[in-house]
Design an enzyme around this catalytic site. Structure first.
Site, PDB file in Angstrom:
ATOM      1  N   GLY A 122      47.702  37.476  58.800  1.00 26.47           N
ATOM      2  CA  GLY A 122      47.372  38.557  59.414  1.00 26.47           C
ATOM      3  C   GLY A 122      45.836  38.695  59.452  1.00 26.47           C
ATOM      4  O   GLY A 122      45.180  38.745  60.460  1.00 26.47           O
ATOM      5  N   ASP A 150      51.446  43.113  55.707  1.00 27.27           N
ATOM      6  CA  ASP A 150      52.331  43.363  54.474  1.00 27.27           C
ATOM      7  C   ASP A 150      51.542  44.481  53.766  1.00 27.27           C
ATOM      8  O   ASP A 150      52.245  45.328  53.072  1.00 27.27           O
ATOM      9  CB  ASP A 150      52.438  42.376  53.806  1.00 27.27           C
ATOM     10  CG  ASP A 150      53.775  41.626  54.299  1.00 27.27           C
ATOM     11  OD1 ASP A 150      54.101  41.798  55.363  1.00 27.27           O
ATOM     12  OD2 ASP A 150      54.216  40.478  53.482  1.00 27.27           O
ATOM     13  N   HIS A 159      59.141  31.253  61.706  1.00 30.76           N
ATOM     14  CA  HIS A 159      59.463  31.380  63.008  1.00 30.76           C
ATOM     15  C   HIS A 159      58.319  31.837  63.790  1.00 30.76           C
ATOM     16  O   HIS A 159      57.980  32.996  63.427  1.00 30.76           O
ATOM     17  CB  HIS A 159      60.712  32.340  63.451  1.00 30.76           C
ATOM     18  CG  HIS A 159      62.020  32.302  62.654  1.00 30.76           C
ATOM     19  ND1 HIS A 159      63.175  32.930  63.054  1.00 30.76           N
ATOM     20  CD2 HIS A 159      62.036  32.158  61.438  1.00 30.76           C
ATOM     21  CE1 HIS A 159      63.879  32.582  62.237  1.00 30.76           C
ATOM     22  NE2 HIS A 159      63.320  32.060  61.252  1.00 30.76           N
ATOM     23  N   GLU A 214      39.131  35.923  50.441  1.00 29.68           N
ATOM     24  CA  GLU A 214      40.359  35.480  50.099  1.00 29.68           C
ATOM     25  C   GLU A 214      40.063  35.173  48.480  1.00 29.68           C
ATOM     26  O   GLU A 214      39.574  34.511  48.138  1.00 29.68           O
ATOM     27  CB  GLU A 214      40.712  34.010  50.657  1.00 29.68           C
ATOM     28  CG  GLU A 214      41.909  33.537  50.175  1.00 29.68           C
ATOM     29  CD  GLU A 214      43.212  34.377  49.958  1.00 29.68           C
ATOM     30  OE1 GLU A 214      43.566  35.218  51.142  1.00 29.68           O
ATOM     31  OE2 GLU A 214      43.723  34.412  48.920  1.00 29.68           O
ATOM     32  N   GLN A 215      41.254  35.679  47.696  1.00 28.95           N
ATOM     33  CA  GLN A 215      41.100  35.591  46.210  1.00 28.95           C
ATOM     34  C   GLN A 215      41.486  34.318  45.876  1.00 28.95           C
ATOM     35  O   GLN A 215      40.768  33.477  44.856  1.00 28.95           O
ATOM     36  CB  GLN A 215      42.308  36.492  45.676  1.00 28.95           C
ATOM     37  CG  GLN A 215      43.703  36.488  46.038  1.00 28.95           C
ATOM     38  CD  GLN A 215      44.541  37.199  45.273  1.00 28.95           C
ATOM     39  OE1 GLN A 215      44.341  38.148  44.636  1.00 28.95           O
ATOM     40  NE2 GLN A 215      45.815  37.095  45.570  1.00 28.95           N
ATOM     41  N   TYR A 230      66.500  25.340  59.754  1.00 31.09           N
ATOM     42  CA  TYR A 230      65.816  24.969  61.077  1.00 31.09           C
ATOM     43  C   TYR A 230      64.948  23.894  60.832  1.00 31.09           C
ATOM     44  O   TYR A 230      64.524  23.322  59.502  1.00 31.09           O
ATOM     45  CB  TYR A 230      65.084  26.133  61.884  1.00 31.09           C
ATOM     46  CG  TYR A 230      64.169  26.848  61.112  1.00 31.09           C
ATOM     47  CD1 TYR A 230      62.868  26.563  60.844  1.00 31.09           C
ATOM     48  CD2 TYR A 230      64.495  28.120  60.468  1.00 31.09           C
ATOM     49  CE1 TYR A 230      61.910  27.417  60.162  1.00 31.09           C
ATOM     50  CE2 TYR A 230      63.701  28.807  59.866  1.00 31.09           C
ATOM     51  CZ  TYR A 230      62.399  28.665  59.370  1.00 31.09           C
ATOM     52  OH  TYR A 230      61.489  29.326  59.130  1.00 31.09           O
ATOM     53  N   LEU A 279      39.078  41.120  45.463  1.00 24.39           N
ATOM     54  CA  LEU A 279      38.469  42.450  45.537  1.00 24.39           C
ATOM     55  C   LEU A 279      38.975  43.211  44.401  1.00 24.39           C
ATOM     56  O   LEU A 279      40.234  43.182  44.051  1.00 24.39           O
ATOM     57  CB  LEU A 279      39.166  43.042  46.935  1.00 24.39           C
ATOM     58  CG  LEU A 279      38.444  44.359  47.005  1.00 24.39           C
ATOM     59  CD1 LEU A 279      36.838  44.442  47.284  1.00 24.39           C
ATOM     60  CD2 LEU A 279      39.297  45.200  48.118  1.00 24.39           C
ATOM     61  N   ARG A 313      54.747  26.746  57.734  1.00 23.50           N
ATOM     62  CA  ARG A 313      53.851  27.941  57.651  1.00 23.50           C
ATOM     63  C   ARG A 313      52.511  27.232  57.284  1.00 23.50           C
ATOM     64  O   ARG A 313      51.494  28.016  57.818  1.00 23.50           O
ATOM     65  CB  ARG A 313      54.271  28.871  56.461  1.00 23.50           C
ATOM     66  CG  ARG A 313      53.596  30.336  56.290  1.00 23.50           C
ATOM     67  CD  ARG A 313      53.895  30.947  55.149  1.00 23.50           C
ATOM     68  NE  ARG A 313      52.933  32.097  54.815  1.00 23.50           N
ATOM     69  CZ  ARG A 313      51.661  32.112  54.570  1.00 23.50           C
ATOM     70  NH1 ARG A 313      51.188  31.034  54.258  1.00 23.50           N
ATOM     71  NH2 ARG A 313      51.025  33.201  54.298  1.00 23.50           N
TER      72      ARG A 313
HETATM   73  P1  FAD Z   1      49.958  37.747  53.258  1.00 24.29           P
HETATM   74  O1  FAD Z   1      50.390  36.562  54.164  1.00 24.29           O
HETATM   75  O2  FAD Z   1      50.475  38.080  51.994  1.00 24.29           O
HETATM   76  O3  FAD Z   1      48.352  37.408  52.980  1.00 24.29           O
HETATM   77  C1  FAD Z   1      47.622  38.393  52.004  1.00 24.29           C
HETATM   78  C2  FAD Z   1      46.479  37.640  51.660  1.00 24.29           C
HETATM   79  O4  FAD Z   1      45.518  38.415  50.793  1.00 24.29           O
HETATM   80  C3  FAD Z   1      46.740  36.350  50.637  1.00 24.29           C
HETATM   81  O5  FAD Z   1      46.071  35.271  51.126  1.00 24.29           O
HETATM   82  C4  FAD Z   1      46.349  36.777  49.371  1.00 24.29           C
HETATM   83  O6  FAD Z   1      45.828  35.716  48.402  1.00 24.29           O
HETATM   84  C5  FAD Z   1      45.178  37.644  49.673  1.00 24.29           C
HETATM   85  N1  FAD Z   1      44.866  38.691  48.768  1.00 24.29           N
HETATM   86  C6  FAD Z   1      45.725  39.617  48.235  1.00 24.29           C
HETATM   87  N2  FAD Z   1      44.970  40.242  47.313  1.00 24.29           N
HETATM   88  C7  FAD Z   1      43.688  39.934  47.491  1.00 24.29           C
HETATM   89  C8  FAD Z   1      42.448  40.684  46.873  1.00 24.29           C
HETATM   90  N3  FAD Z   1      42.537  41.834  45.936  1.00 24.29           N
HETATM   91  N4  FAD Z   1      41.298  40.076  47.334  1.00 24.29           N
HETATM   92  C9  FAD Z   1      41.242  39.242  47.914  1.00 24.29           C
HETATM   93  N5  FAD Z   1      42.426  38.648  48.510  1.00 24.29           N
HETATM   94  C10 FAD Z   1      43.521  39.104  48.351  1.00 24.29           C
HETATM   95  N6  FAD Z   1      57.317  36.383  58.859  1.00 24.29           N
HETATM   96  C11 FAD Z   1      57.443  35.846  60.458  1.00 24.29           C
HETATM   97  O7  FAD Z   1      56.664  36.353  61.116  1.00 24.29           O
HETATM   98  N7  FAD Z   1      58.408  35.105  60.780  1.00 24.29           N
HETATM   99  C12 FAD Z   1      59.124  34.234  59.336  1.00 24.29           C
HETATM  100  O8  FAD Z   1      59.858  33.465  59.946  1.00 24.29           O
HETATM  101  C13 FAD Z   1      59.104  34.832  58.253  1.00 24.29           C
HETATM  102  N8  FAD Z   1      59.827  34.336  57.130  1.00 24.29           N
HETATM  103  C14 FAD Z   1      59.768  34.751  56.117  1.00 24.29           C
HETATM  104  C15 FAD Z   1      60.842  34.285  55.158  1.00 24.29           C
HETATM  105  C16 FAD Z   1      60.896  34.910  53.785  1.00 24.29           C
HETATM  106  C17 FAD Z   1      61.521  34.311  52.792  1.00 24.29           C
HETATM  107  C18 FAD Z   1      59.734  35.784  53.519  1.00 24.29           C
HETATM  108  C19 FAD Z   1      59.652  36.427  52.139  1.00 24.29           C
HETATM  109  C20 FAD Z   1      58.632  36.360  54.382  1.00 24.29           C
HETATM  110  C21 FAD Z   1      58.813  35.770  55.553  1.00 24.29           C
HETATM  111  N9  FAD Z   1      58.055  36.404  56.681  1.00 24.29           N
HETATM  112  C22 FAD Z   1      58.101  35.798  58.182  1.00 24.29           C
HETATM  113  C23 FAD Z   1      57.069  37.343  56.332  1.00 24.29           C
HETATM  114  C24 FAD Z   1      55.548  36.919  56.257  1.00 24.29           C
HETATM  115  O9  FAD Z   1      55.370  35.854  55.278  1.00 24.29           O
HETATM  116  C25 FAD Z   1      54.583  38.077  55.720  1.00 24.29           C
HETATM  117  O10 FAD Z   1      55.192  39.203  56.513  1.00 24.29           O
HETATM  118  C26 FAD Z   1      53.231  37.439  56.164  1.00 24.29           C
HETATM  119  O11 FAD Z   1      52.847  36.584  55.309  1.00 24.29           O
HETATM  120  C27 FAD Z   1      52.376  38.979  56.004  1.00 24.29           C
HETATM  121  O12 FAD Z   1      51.189  38.492  56.214  1.00 24.29           O
HETATM  122  P2  FAD Z   1      49.962  39.278  55.679  1.00 24.29           P
HETATM  123  O13 FAD Z   1      48.436  38.492  56.355  1.00 24.29           O
HETATM  124  O14 FAD Z   1      49.950  40.789  56.041  1.00 24.29           O
HETATM  125  O15 FAD Z   1      49.921  39.114  54.174  1.00 24.29           O
END
Ligand code: FAD
Length: 382
Positions: free
Chosen positions: A14, A291, A46, A33-34, A212, A129, A107
Site C-alpha cells: 500500500g 492493513d 492474486h 521503512e523499518q 496457483y 517510526l 508477491r
Molecule cells: P504491509 O504489506 O504489512 O506493509 C506495512 C509496511 O510497514 C511493512 O513493510 C513494515 O515493515 C512497515 N512498518 C511497520 N511498522 C513500521 C514502523 N513503525 N516504521 C516504519 N515502517 C513500518 N492481498 C491481496 O490483495 N491478494 C492476495 O492474494 C493476498 N493473499 C494473502 C494471503 C495471506 C496468507 C495473507 C496473510 C494476506 C494476503 N493478502 C492478500 C493481504 C495482504 O498481504 C495485505 O493486506 C497487504 O500486504 C497489506 O498491505 P499494507 O501495505 O497495508 O501493509
C-alpha cells in the site's frame, strides 16, 4: 510557495503504491521503512482487475502481465471428493467485463516492480517510526535510530500493528482469528506431470487450500492452507511451519491435494489477525491506509488490493481538494473508501467468497479512478 512534504510510513504494497501515485501526481514524497532492505518473501498474491487498473497508472501493468500466470477461471472444489463447487470466469472474460486481467504472481516480484517505478532515493530504509508529534505547523517523526524528520502530512501505511493507528486511536492489539496461514513456494516440477487446474481453492468447513502458479512459465507453484489453531503463543506473526504438519492436516484429503502438500519444501506459518472497522481513518495531519486501518482475513485475496485502492483514492482526493486542504482531502478519501473496505473485511471474515457461482463484479469491476465521488462516509459495522 514551497511544495508540501508527504511522509509515508511503511513501504509495503500500500505504501509503495501510494508513493508511486503521489509522485506521478507531482507531490514530494518520502517513504520510511523499518526493514533494512527488501526481501523476496515467499508468498504468492492474486492481482485482480481492480488492482491491475491501478498498475496501469503506475506503469507496471505490462511487465506484470508478462511475468504472471493468467488463470481462465477461479475453481472451487470439495477438498475430499474433488467435486467442482463453482467456476468463476476470469481470463478474457475479466479483460472484457472488468476492464483488466486477473493474474497471480510472486508477491516479492510484484513489490519489486512497484519499487522500481519510484523516483531514485524515495525509500529510507532502517527507519522504524517510534514517536509522532503534531506541532500544529507540521509533524515531527522520531525513528528508532534516533533521527528526526518533519513532514506536512503523514500517511500511515505501516500495516497490522500500525504505530500511526495507535497514535490516532490509542494502542490496541489486533485480534487473533484462531486461524493460521501456511504458505509454500516450490518448483512446479515437484508435482510431476499431473495436470493441475491453474487456480483452485479446495474447501472443507475448517480447512482451505488455495493453489496457483506464480509465473507465466508455470514453473513455480504456490499453495496457502488456512488451518485452525486455538492459540498463537508467539510474539512475532510469522514462524517456520513444516511440510509434515501440512501433510498431517491433509492426510484424508483428495489425492491431488495430498500430492501437492507432499511436494512442498519450506513452509512459513503466519498468524491471521483482524480488526473491526475503525471509527475514523484520519486526524489532523495524519491519515491511514491498508492493513493499518482495515486488516482482514485473506479469504478474498483482497487485502493488498484494498490498500492499493486506498492509495489511489487518497491521491485522487488530494488532487481534488489541493494538498493544502488536506483535512477536506482526508474526509473525502474516508467517505469514499470506508464502506467498500469494511464490506470486503466482512465478506473475508465470513469466508464465503466465490464458493458458489456468485457475481464478483462489485469487487473486480471497481475502477478507483472513475468511481463517482461521494461526500459523506457511510459507516459500516462488522
Ligand atoms: P504491509 O504489506 O504489512 O506493509 C506495512 C509496511 O510497514 C511493512 O513493510 C513494515 O515493515 C512497515 N512498518 C511497520 N511498522 C513500521 C514502523 N513503525 N516504521 C516504519 N515502517 C513500518 N492481498 C491481496 O490483495 N491478494 C492476495 O492474494 C493476498 N493473499 C494473502 C494471503 C495471506 C496468507 C495473507 C496473510 C494476506 C494476503 N493478502 C492478500 C493481504 C495482504 O498481504 C495485505 O493486506 C497487504 O500486504 C497489506 O498491505 P499494507 O501495505 O497495508 O501493509
Amino acid at each position: 510557495m514551497t511544495q508540501s512534504r508527504i511522509a509515508i510510513i511503511g513501504a509495503g504494497l500500500g505504501g509503495t503504491a501510494a508513493a508511486c501515485l503521489l509522485q506521478r501526481a507531482g507531490h514530494r514524497v518520502r517513504l520510511y521503512e523499518q526493514a533494512p532492505a527488501f526481501l523476496r518473501l515467499g508468498a504468492g498474491i492474486h492481482l485482480g482487475p481492480n488492482v491491475m487498473k491501478v498498475m496501469r497508472r503506475i506503469g507496471c501493468e505490462d511487465a506484470l502481465i508478462r511475468m504472471g500466470s493468467h488463470p481462465d477461471c477461479w475453481i472451487s472444489r470439495d477438498w475430499q471428493s474433488g467435486e467442482e463447487l463453482s467456476r468463476i470466469p476470469l481470463g478474457a472474460f475479466a479483460l472484457k467485463h472488468y476492464g483488466a486481467t486477473y493474474l497471480t504472481v510472486h508477491r516479492g516480484d510484484f513489490h519489486a516492480q512497484m519499487t522500481a517505478a519510484l523516483d531514485p532515493g524515495t525509500v529510507a530504509f532502517g527507519k522504524r517510526l517510534e514517536h509522532i508529534e503534531d506541532t500544529g505547523d507540521d509533524v515531527r517523526l522520531t525513528f528508532a535510530d534516533g533521527t528526526v524528520d518533519t513532514a506536512d502530512i503523514v500517511i500511515g501505511a505501516d500495516g497490522l500493528k500500525s504505530r500511526v493507528r495507535d497514535h490516532l486511536l490509542g494502542a490496541e492489539r489486533p485480534r487473533y482469528t484462531g486461524h493460521t496461514a501456511h504458505r509454500a513456494v516450490f518448483p512446479a516440477s515437484r508435482v510431476g506431470a499431473e495436470a493441475l487446474d491453474l487456480f483452485t481453492k479446495w474447501w472443507s468447513d475448517q480447512r482451505q487450500m488455495m493453489v496457483y502458479y506464480l509465473t507465466s512459465a508455470r514453473d513455480e507453484l504456490f499453495c496457502v492452507a488456512i488451518l485452525p489453531q486455538d492459540e498463537w503463543p508467539h510474539e512475532q506473526s510469522v514462524v517456520p511451519g513444516s511440510r509434515e504438519e501440512l501433510c498431517e492436516h491433509f492426510a484424508d484429503a483428495h489425492p491431488t491435494l495430498r500430492k501437492l502438500v507432499e511436494a512442498t519444501q519450506e513452509v512459513g506459518k503466519w498468524a491471521l489477525f483482524e480488526r473491526d472497522p475503525l471509527p475514523l481513518w484520519n486526524g489532523g495531519r495524519l491519515v491511514l491506509l491498508g492493513d493499518a486501518c482495515h486488516p482482514m482475513k485473506p479469504h478474498m485475496a483482497q487485502g493488498a488490493a484494498m490498500a492499493i485502492e486506498d492509495a489511489a483514492m487518497l491521491t485522487r482526493c488530494l488532487d481534488e481538494t489541493g494538498v493544502n486542504d488536506y483535512t477536506a482531502a482526508f474526509e473525502l478519501y474516508e467517505a469514499n473508501r470506508a464502506e467498500r473496505a469494511s464490506k470486503v473485511q466482512r465478506v473475508s471474515h465470513n469466508n464465503t467468497w466465490l464458493r458458489s457461482n456468485e457475481d464478483p463484479a462489485w469487487v473486480f469491476a471497481y475502477d478507483v479512478f472513475n468511481e463517482p465521488l461521494s461526500g459523506t462516509r457511510v459507516t459500516a459495522l462488522a
